[in-house]
Design an enzyme around this catalytic site. Structure first.
Site, PDB file in Angstrom:
ATOM      1  N   VAL A   1       0.825  -1.207   0.000  1.00 18.19           N
ATOM      2  CA  VAL A   1       0.000   0.000   0.000  1.00 18.19           C
ATOM      3  C   VAL A   1       0.866   1.267   0.000  1.00 18.19           C
ATOM      4  CG1 VAL A   1      -1.625   1.338   1.413  1.00 18.19           C
ATOM      5  CG2 VAL A   1      -2.009  -1.086   1.012  1.00 18.19           C
TER       6      VAL A   1
ATOM      7  N   LEU B   1      -7.043  -0.992  -2.982  1.00 20.37           N
ATOM      8  CA  LEU B   1      -6.324  -1.637  -4.091  1.00 20.37           C
ATOM      9  C   LEU B   1      -6.211  -3.149  -3.874  1.00 20.37           C
ATOM     10  CD1 LEU B   1      -3.237  -2.514  -3.101  1.00 20.37           C
ATOM     11  CD2 LEU B   1      -2.814  -0.092  -3.351  1.00 20.37           C
TER      12      LEU B   1
ATOM     13  N   CYS C   1      -5.229  -9.692   3.469  1.00 26.50           N
ATOM     14  CA  CYS C   1      -6.318  -8.877   4.031  1.00 26.50           C
ATOM     15  C   CYS C   1      -7.631  -9.575   4.331  1.00 26.50           C
ATOM     16  CB  CYS C   1      -6.525  -7.660   3.158  1.00 26.50           C
ATOM     17  SG  CYS C   1      -5.123  -6.536   3.353  1.00 26.50           S
TER      18      CYS C   1
HETATM   19  N1  LIG Z   1      -1.701  -5.433   0.832  1.00 29.46           N
HETATM   20  C1  LIG Z   1      -2.828  -4.949   0.336  1.00 29.46           C
HETATM   21  O1  LIG Z   1      -3.230  -5.286  -0.779  1.00 29.46           O
HETATM   22  C2  LIG Z   1      -3.651  -3.966   1.109  1.00 29.46           C
HETATM   23  C3  LIG Z   1      -3.344  -3.644   2.414  1.00 29.46           C
HETATM   24  N2  LIG Z   1      -4.133  -2.760   3.114  1.00 29.46           N
HETATM   25  C4  LIG Z   1      -3.758  -2.375   4.476  1.00 29.46           C
HETATM   26  O2  LIG Z   1      -2.632  -1.493   4.383  1.00 29.46           O
HETATM   27  C5  LIG Z   1      -1.735  -1.693   5.479  1.00 29.46           C
HETATM   28  C6  LIG Z   1      -0.352  -2.015   4.962  1.00 29.46           C
HETATM   29  O3  LIG Z   1      -0.396  -3.250   4.285  1.00 29.46           O
HETATM   30  P1  LIG Z   1       0.820  -3.770   3.386  1.00 29.46           P
HETATM   31  O4  LIG Z   1       1.250  -2.668   2.495  1.00 29.46           O
HETATM   32  O5  LIG Z   1       0.393  -5.045   2.806  1.00 29.46           O
HETATM   33  O6  LIG Z   1       1.924  -3.990   4.540  1.00 29.46           O
HETATM   34  P2  LIG Z   1       3.408  -4.546   4.439  1.00 29.46           P
HETATM   35  O7  LIG Z   1       3.599  -5.394   5.619  1.00 29.46           O
HETATM   36  O8  LIG Z   1       3.651  -5.076   3.067  1.00 29.46           O
HETATM   37  O9  LIG Z   1       4.318  -3.234   4.594  1.00 29.46           O
HETATM   38  C7  LIG Z   1       4.420  -2.464   5.758  1.00 29.46           C
HETATM   39  C8  LIG Z   1       5.747  -1.722   5.707  1.00 29.46           C
HETATM   40  O10 LIG Z   1       5.810  -0.792   6.809  1.00 29.46           O
HETATM   41  C9  LIG Z   1       7.156  -0.739   7.281  1.00 29.46           C
HETATM   42  N3  LIG Z   1       7.147  -0.153   8.638  1.00 29.46           N
HETATM   43  C10 LIG Z   1       6.670  -0.703   9.785  1.00 29.46           C
HETATM   44  N4  LIG Z   1       6.797   0.160  10.806  1.00 29.46           N
HETATM   45  C11 LIG Z   1       7.371   1.296  10.304  1.00 29.46           C
HETATM   46  C12 LIG Z   1       7.742   2.554  10.853  1.00 29.46           C
HETATM   47  N5  LIG Z   1       7.562   2.834  12.138  1.00 29.46           N
HETATM   48  N6  LIG Z   1       8.309   3.462  10.037  1.00 29.46           N
HETATM   49  C13 LIG Z   1       8.520   3.194   8.729  1.00 29.46           C
HETATM   50  N7  LIG Z   1       8.162   2.033   8.144  1.00 29.46           N
HETATM   51  C14 LIG Z   1       7.587   1.088   8.917  1.00 29.46           C
HETATM   52  C15 LIG Z   1       7.628  -2.170   7.187  1.00 29.46           C
HETATM   53  O11 LIG Z   1       9.030  -2.260   7.173  1.00 29.46           O
HETATM   54  C16 LIG Z   1       6.980  -2.605   5.849  1.00 29.46           C
HETATM   55  O12 LIG Z   1       7.856  -2.371   4.756  1.00 29.46           O
HETATM   56  C17 LIG Z   1      -2.380  -2.791   6.334  1.00 29.46           C
HETATM   57  O13 LIG Z   1      -3.159  -2.177   7.333  1.00 29.46           O
HETATM   58  C18 LIG Z   1      -3.289  -3.518   5.351  1.00 29.46           C
HETATM   59  O14 LIG Z   1      -4.383  -4.124   6.006  1.00 29.46           O
HETATM   60  C19 LIG Z   1      -5.208  -2.140   2.549  1.00 29.46           C
HETATM   61  C20 LIG Z   1      -5.542  -2.404   1.258  1.00 29.46           C
HETATM   62  C21 LIG Z   1      -4.793  -3.326   0.413  1.00 29.46           C
HETATM   63  O1  LIG Z   2      -7.728  -4.868   1.898  1.00 28.64           O
HETATM   64  C1  LIG Z   2      -7.027  -5.418   1.071  1.00 28.64           C
HETATM   65  O2  LIG Z   2      -5.885  -5.803   1.228  1.00 28.64           O
HETATM   66  C2  LIG Z   2      -7.553  -5.710  -0.301  1.00 28.64           C
HETATM   67  O3  LIG Z   2      -8.119  -7.033  -0.246  1.00 28.64           O
HETATM   68  C3  LIG Z   2      -8.616  -7.492  -1.501  1.00 28.64           C
HETATM   69  O4  LIG Z   2      -7.569  -7.508  -2.473  1.00 28.64           O
HETATM   70  P1  LIG Z   2      -6.500  -8.705  -2.592  1.00 28.64           P
HETATM   71  O5  LIG Z   2      -6.514  -9.514  -1.345  1.00 28.64           O
HETATM   72  O6  LIG Z   2      -5.231  -8.090  -3.020  1.00 28.64           O
HETATM   73  O7  LIG Z   2      -6.986  -9.596  -3.813  1.00 28.64           O
HETATM   74  P2  LIG Z   2      -8.415 -10.092  -4.367  1.00 28.64           P
HETATM   75  O8  LIG Z   2      -8.395  -9.993  -5.822  1.00 28.64           O
HETATM   76  O9  LIG Z   2      -9.531  -9.442  -3.671  1.00 28.64           O
HETATM   77  O10 LIG Z   2      -8.372 -11.637  -3.982  1.00 28.64           O
HETATM   78  C4  LIG Z   2      -8.384 -12.064  -2.636  1.00 28.64           C
HETATM   79  C5  LIG Z   2      -8.578 -13.569  -2.579  1.00 28.64           C
HETATM   80  O11 LIG Z   2      -9.894 -13.934  -2.977  1.00 28.64           O
HETATM   81  C6  LIG Z   2      -9.855 -14.924  -3.984  1.00 28.64           C
HETATM   82  N1  LIG Z   2     -11.009 -14.735  -4.899  1.00 28.64           N
HETATM   83  C7  LIG Z   2     -11.283 -13.512  -5.414  1.00 28.64           C
HETATM   84  C8  LIG Z   2     -12.377 -13.330  -6.241  1.00 28.64           C
HETATM   85  C9  LIG Z   2     -13.218 -14.403  -6.539  1.00 28.64           C
HETATM   86  O12 LIG Z   2     -14.235 -14.313  -7.273  1.00 28.64           O
HETATM   87  N2  LIG Z   2     -12.921 -15.616  -6.003  1.00 28.64           N
HETATM   88  C10 LIG Z   2     -11.837 -15.811  -5.190  1.00 28.64           C
HETATM   89  O13 LIG Z   2     -11.604 -16.941  -4.704  1.00 28.64           O
HETATM   90  C11 LIG Z   2      -8.514 -14.744  -4.687  1.00 28.64           C
HETATM   91  O14 LIG Z   2      -8.095 -15.931  -5.321  1.00 28.64           O
HETATM   92  C12 LIG Z   2      -7.629 -14.357  -3.516  1.00 28.64           C
HETATM   93  O15 LIG Z   2      -7.153 -15.503  -2.848  1.00 28.64           O
HETATM   94  C13 LIG Z   2      -9.696  -6.525  -1.990  1.00 28.64           C
HETATM   95  O16 LIG Z   2     -10.165  -6.953  -3.279  1.00 28.64           O
HETATM   96  C14 LIG Z   2      -9.166  -5.095  -2.093  1.00 28.64           C
HETATM   97  O17 LIG Z   2     -10.226  -4.222  -2.457  1.00 28.64           O
HETATM   98  C15 LIG Z   2      -8.608  -4.708  -0.719  1.00 28.64           C
HETATM   99  O18 LIG Z   2      -8.045  -3.406  -0.792  1.00 28.64           O
END
Ligand SMILES: NC(=O)C1=CN([C@@H]2O[C@H](COP(=O)(O)OP(=O)(O)OC[C@H]3O[C@@H](n4cnc5c(N)ncnc54)[C@H](O)[C@@H]3O)[C@@H](O)[C@H]2O)C=CC1
Ligand SMILES: O=C(O)[C@H]1O[C@H](OP(=O)(O)OP(=O)(O)OC[C@H]2O[C@@H](n3ccc(=O)[nH]c3=O)[C@H](O)[C@@H]2O)[C@H](O)[C@@H](O)[C@@H]1O
Length: 441
Positions: A11, A153, A260
Site C-alpha cells: 500500500v 487496491l 487482508c
Molecule cells: N496489501 C494490500 O493489498 C492492502 C493492504 N491494506 C492495508 O494497508 C496496510 C499495509 O499493508 P501492506 O502494504 O500489505 O503492509 P506490508 O507489511 O507489506 O508493509 C508495511 C511496511 O511498513 C514498514 N514499517 C513498519 N513500521 C514502520 C515505521 N515505524 N516506520 C517506517 N516504516 C515502517 C515495514 O518495514 C513494511 O515495509 C495494512 O493495514 C493492510 O491491512 C489495505 C488495502 C490493500
Molecule cells: O484490503 C485489502 O488488502 C484488499 O483485499 C482485496 O484484495 P487482494 O486480497 O489483493 O486480492 P483479491 O483480488 O480481492 O483476492 C483475494 C482472494 O480472494 C480470492 N477470490 C477472489 C475473487 C473471486 O471471485 N474468487 C476468489 O476466490 C482470490 O483468489 C484471492 O485468494 C480486496 O479486493 C481489495 O479491495 C482490498 O483493498
C-alpha cells in the site's frame, strides 16, 4: 503538496509512487534499510505489474524520494500518510503496534502543523486514538489533524486500481483537513466520498467482509452444484447478470487468501465481539473458507484413499496471480497437509518461489517449470490461476505425468476443452471428467 508516506509495503509504496506521479513531492520512509536501498535505485521490493517503471520515472523527475530517516522524511511536509502493517494478533484482532510506533515517530520528528492520513486498515476508533496520542506527544504549538483514507487496491493490479478505483473514501471530523486531502486526490479523477472518521474505518472492514462473503457464498453454491449436477460457472454467470448481484467476486475456487480478507474478516468479528455483537454471518464465511482451502485434498483422498507416497505437483503458490505474496495462500495449508499425509510434494510458481520457501514445509521440492513439476507425478493440484497455467497446452499433462489426473482449484480450463484430452479432471462446482482409464497400482 509535500507529502511523506510511512511504510513502503504494497500500500505505502504504490500510494507514494502514485501521489508523486500526479505531481506531489513524496518521500517514502521505511525502517527496512535493504528495501530502501533497492527503492532508491528504482527497484521495487515487491512484484507489482507496472510499479517499477512508474517508480523510475518519478525518481528521475525529482518527485519521489526514499529514506530510512523519519527526521529527514518528515522535514517540511504538509501531509503524512501512515501505511504500516496491521497484522493479525493471535486472538484475531488487529495488531496496532506498528501504527503506534509510526505515530510516535511522527510526534518525535515533526516541526510544523501536519495532517496525518491513515491508509492502513484499522479498527473503528483507531484514528481517534491516533489523534489523542499525537496531541499528547507533540509540542503544544503544533496542530495535528487526523484523516481516515482507507485503501481498496488489490495486489497484482495495485497500480491500475490506484488510478482507476471506484471511489476514494475520506473520513474526517475536520472539514478543512478533509478538503486538503480531497485536493491532493483530485488529479486521480476518481469519485470522492467524504464521511466521518468512524464510518470511513467501517467502510473498509465492511467492504472486505462483504467481498469475502460473496466468495464463501459462491463456494458453498459450488459444493452443492457438484452434488446436484449443476455447473457453478453457469450459475455465477446467470446470477451476475442481475445488476443487484453483480458478476464480480463470484469465481468459485479454493477460497480466499492474502494479507487482508483472512485478517480483516477475523478483526471485524472481534470489533463486533467487543461491543457484545456476535457476527454469526461473518463467522460462517470464515468457517466456509477454512474448509474450502482443503477441498482439493478431500477430493483427492476420496479418489485415492491414502495420499501416502503419491507424487503431487502443486501448480501456483501465491494467494492469487500476478503477485509474489504468500500471505495466507491456500498453498500453505495444502502443502502442510499433503506432507503430513506422507505425499511427495513438488511445486512450481512463476514468481513466488523465493517467498514460498520461507513459509512452506521444507520437504517441498521446487521446480523451474510446469513441465518439471509434472514429470512423473501421480496428480496435479492447481492452486493459483496464473496465465501460464491457464494457457498451458493440456497435452503436457498427458505427456509428463505418470497418470494425467488434475485437481483444479481455480477452474482454469473449460470442460469442453478438457473433454478433448485423455485426462481425469476434477474442478470446483463442475462435473468431473474421466477421460483417463485409471490403472490400479
Ligand atoms: N496489501 C494490500 O493489498 C492492502 C493492504 N491494506 C492495508 O494497508 C496496510 C499495509 O499493508 P501492506 O502494504 O500489505 O503492509 P506490508 O507489511 O507489506 O508493509 C508495511 C511496511 O511498513 C514498514 N514499517 C513498519 N513500521 C514502520 C515505521 N515505524 N516506520 C517506517 N516504516 C515502517 C515495514 O518495514 C513494511 O515495509 C495494512 O493495514 C493492510 O491491512 C489495505 C488495502 C490493500
Ligand atoms: O484490503 C485489502 O488488502 C484488499 O483485499 C482485496 O484484495 P487482494 O486480497 O489483493 O486480492 P483479491 O483480488 O480481492 O483476492 C483475494 C482472494 O480472494 C480470492 N477470490 C477472489 C475473487 C473471486 O471471485 N474468487 C476468489 O476466490 C482470490 O483468489 C484471492 O485468494 C480486496 O479486493 C481489495 O479491495 C482490498 O483493498
Amino acid at each position: 503538496m509535500k507529502i511523506s508516506v510511512v511504510g513502503t509495503g504494497y500500500v505505502g509504496l504504490v500510494t507514494g509512487v502514485a501521489l508523486s506521479h500526479i505531481g506531489h513531492h513524496v518521500t517514502c520512509i521505511d525502517i527496512d534499510e535493504t528495501k530502501v536501498e533497492k527503492m532508491r535505485q528504482g527497484i521495487s521490493p515487491i512484484y507489482e505489474p507496472g510499479l517499477e517503471e512508474l517508480m523510475k520515472e518519478n525518481i528521475q523527475a525529482g518527485r519521489l524520494f526514499f529514506t530510512t530517516s523519519h527526521q529527514e522524511g518528515f522535514k517540511d511536509v504538509d501531509v503524512i500518510y501512515i501505511a504500516v502493517g496491521t497484522p493479525e494478533k493471535e486472538d484475531g484482532s488487529a495488531n496496532l503496534e506498528y501504527i503506534e510506533q509510526a505515530v510516535r515517530d511522527i510526534a518525535a520528528n515533526i516541526t510544523k502543523d501536519v495532517i496525518v492520513v491513515t491508509k492502513s486498515t484499522v479498527p473503528v476508533g483507531t484514528n481517534h486514538y491516533i489523534k489523542e496520542l499525537l496531541i499528547s506527544l507533540v509540542p503544544k504549538h503544533i496542530n495535528v489533524e487526523v484523516v481516515s483514507n482507507p485503501e481498496f487496491l488489490r495486489e497484482g493490479s495495485s497500480v491500475y486500481d490506484t488510478f482507476h478505483g471506484d471511489r476514494i473514501v475520506i473520513g474526517a471530523d475536520n472539514e478543512e483537513a478533509a478538503k486538503v486531502i480531497e485536493e491532493i486526490n483530485k488529479p486521480f479523477g476518481i469519485p470522492i466520498f467524504k464521511t466521518d472518521i468512524k464510518s470511513a474505518e467501517m467502510i473498509k472492514y465492511a467492504s472486505n467482509a462483504f467481498l469475502a462473503t460473496k466468495i464463501s457464498f459462491i463456494n458453498e453454491i459450488a459444493n452443492i452444484c457438484e452434488k446436484v449436477g449443476a455447473d457453478v460457472e453457469s450459475v455465477a454467470l446467470g446470477m451476475g447478470m442481475d445488476k443487484r448481484i453483480g458478476s464480480m467476486f463470484l469465481r468459485a475456487g479454493i477460497g480466499y487468501g492474502g494479507s487482508c480478507f483472512p485478517k480483516d474478516t477475523k478483526a471485524l468479528t472481534k470489533i463486533a465481539a467487543n461491543i457484545d455483537h456476535n457476527f454469526e454471518l461473518l463467522k460462517a464465511v470464515i468457517k466456509v473458507n477454512n474448509h474450502q482451502q482443503r477441498i482439493l485434498i478431500d477430493k483427492a483422498k476420496e479418489r485415492f484413499g491414502s495420499l501416502a507416497g503419491k507424487k503431487i505437483a502443486l501448480l501456483g503458490l501465491s494467494f492469487k496471480p500476478n503477485t509474489d505474496d504468500m500471505r495466507e495462500a491456500a498453498s500453505i495449508v495444502v502443502s502442510k497437509e499433503l506432507i503430513a499425509e506422507g505425499a511427495e510434494v513438488v511445486a512450481y510458481d512463476p514468481i513466488a518461489i523465493e517467498n514460498a520457501k520461507k513459509v512452506l514445509p521444507q520437504e517441498v521440492v521446487y521446480t523451474e517449470s510446469i513441465e518439471d513439476a509434472l514429470e512423473n507425478a501421480d496428480m496435479a493440484f492447481i492452486l493459483t490461476e496464473w496465465a501460464q497455467i491457464k494457457e498451458l497446452d493440456l497435452n503436457i499433462y498427458v505427456q509428463k505425468m505418470k497418470q494425467p489426473i488434475v485437481f483444479d482449484g481455480r477452474n482454469c480450463y473449460s470442460l469442453s476443452e478438457v473433454q478433448k484430452y485423455p485426462i481425469e479432471y476434477h474442478s470446483i462446482g463442475r462435473k468431473p471428467i474421466y477421460n483417463y482409464q485409471f490403472q490400479t497400482v
